[in-house]
Enzyme design. Structure first.
Site: not given
Ligand code: ATP
Ligand code: ZN
Length: 255
Positions: A46, A67, A98, A177, A201, A234
């Site tokens: 988002g 992502d 990841n 940090c 959240c 840090c």
């Molecule tokens: P919702 O949570 O409403 O389903 P979304 O999946 O787009 O929406 P957001 O909170 O909008 O989630 O976006 C967070 C993004 O961060 C997601 O696309 C998720 O895949 C990515 N993300 C979270 N953790 C990691 C990670 N450890 N490595 C890579 N990408 C990550």
């Molecule tokens: Zn710190």
């Protein structure tokens, strides 16, 4: 957490028009310089996808997208496809990984320090990291990477109903940090996965309350680094920042 539906938005076809408007308003002095900058965006959901689109329309030099998720194709590849159509001048890099795994973290670090494709004038490969993830673990990993690399970054969080959120600027050694002041839920040792509640959240609970869109209320505050921070990188950055104080004072005096 989803932010808003962009489908109804009227978009200007000139990629630089938003920045030129900012220049006209006196907010940006030299908008052409944006082409010299590289930005890394972690999490293309988002917040991240909108940030990537805005920077692309502004004519950023280079975007690195991270992502692990898919939307049919990988989110980062889908984003690259869309962004390249909007502005073909931007150098786009797609990393489907990841960042919290050992392998993912290594690739993340290597890509941030890769100067080959860099448009950045700074010593590191990039100028800014935007954390647009939705969980505490990933935020702590971005924090670790940026502390190690002495890299300025911004952290963001949006509540599920999209009416409140927070933005935090983190300058290693100079400001707190992400580990200097851990979110309350984490500090009190509660597993964030058990905390998922309707409309909240959990990972960004304490700070998400900063901005209130309904009241257009956006309080700001400055957080100094914690000399007892649990993150050793840090502490190193804090030491360097303290050592550089005489130089900073001299520059300030000369001005
Ligand atoms: P919702 O949570 O409403 O389903 P979304 O999946 O787009 O929406 P957001 O909170 O909008 O989630 O976006 C967070 C993004 O961060 C997601 O696309 C998720 O895949 C990515 N993300 C979270 N953790 C990691 C990670 N450890 N490595 C890579 N990408 C990550
Ligand atoms: Zn710190």
């Amino acid at each position: 957490c989803k932010v808003k539906d962009m489908s109804a938005e009227v978009v200007d076809s000139n990629p630089y028009s938003r920045l030129m408007a900012l220049q006209r308003m006196g907010i940006v002095e030299n908008y052409e310089r944006i082409r010299e900058f590289s930005v890394a965006i972690v999490g293309i959901g988002g917040v991240g996808s909108v940030a990537a689109e805005m920077l692309t329309r502004c004519g950023i030099g280079r975007l690195l997208l991270y992502d692990y998720d898919t939307v049919g194709m990988t989110k980062t590849d889908a984003a690259v496809q869309t962004l390249a159509d909007i502005n073909p001048d931007v150098v786009l890099e797609s990393y489907t990984l990841n960042i919290t795994t050992v392998e993912g973290f290594e690739t993340f670090m290597a890509s941030l320090t890769n100067k080959n494709l860099s448009t950045s004038k700074s010593g590191s490969g990039i100028d800014l990291v935007l954390s647009c993830v939705d969980n505490y673990e990933a935020r702590m990993v971005v924090n670790q990477a940026c502390n190690e690399l002495n890299q300025t970054w911004m952290e963001s969080g949006v509540s599920e109903d999209a009416v409140s959120g927070h933005i935090q600027l983190l300058v290693p050694g100079e400001t707190a940090c992400f580990a200097c002041a851990p979110p309350l839920v984490v500090a009190s040792g509660v597993d964030e996965r058990t905390l998922k509640r309707e409309g909240v959240c959990a990972a960004s609970l304490p700070t998400t309350m900063g901005y209130n869109a309904l009241k257009d209320y956006f309080p700001t505050m400055e957080m100094k680094p914690n000399p007892q921070c649990s993150n050793s990188a840090c502490l190193e950055r804090q030491k360097e920042f303290a050592l550089a104080k005489p130089a900073r004072d001299a520059i300030a005096k000369a001005k």
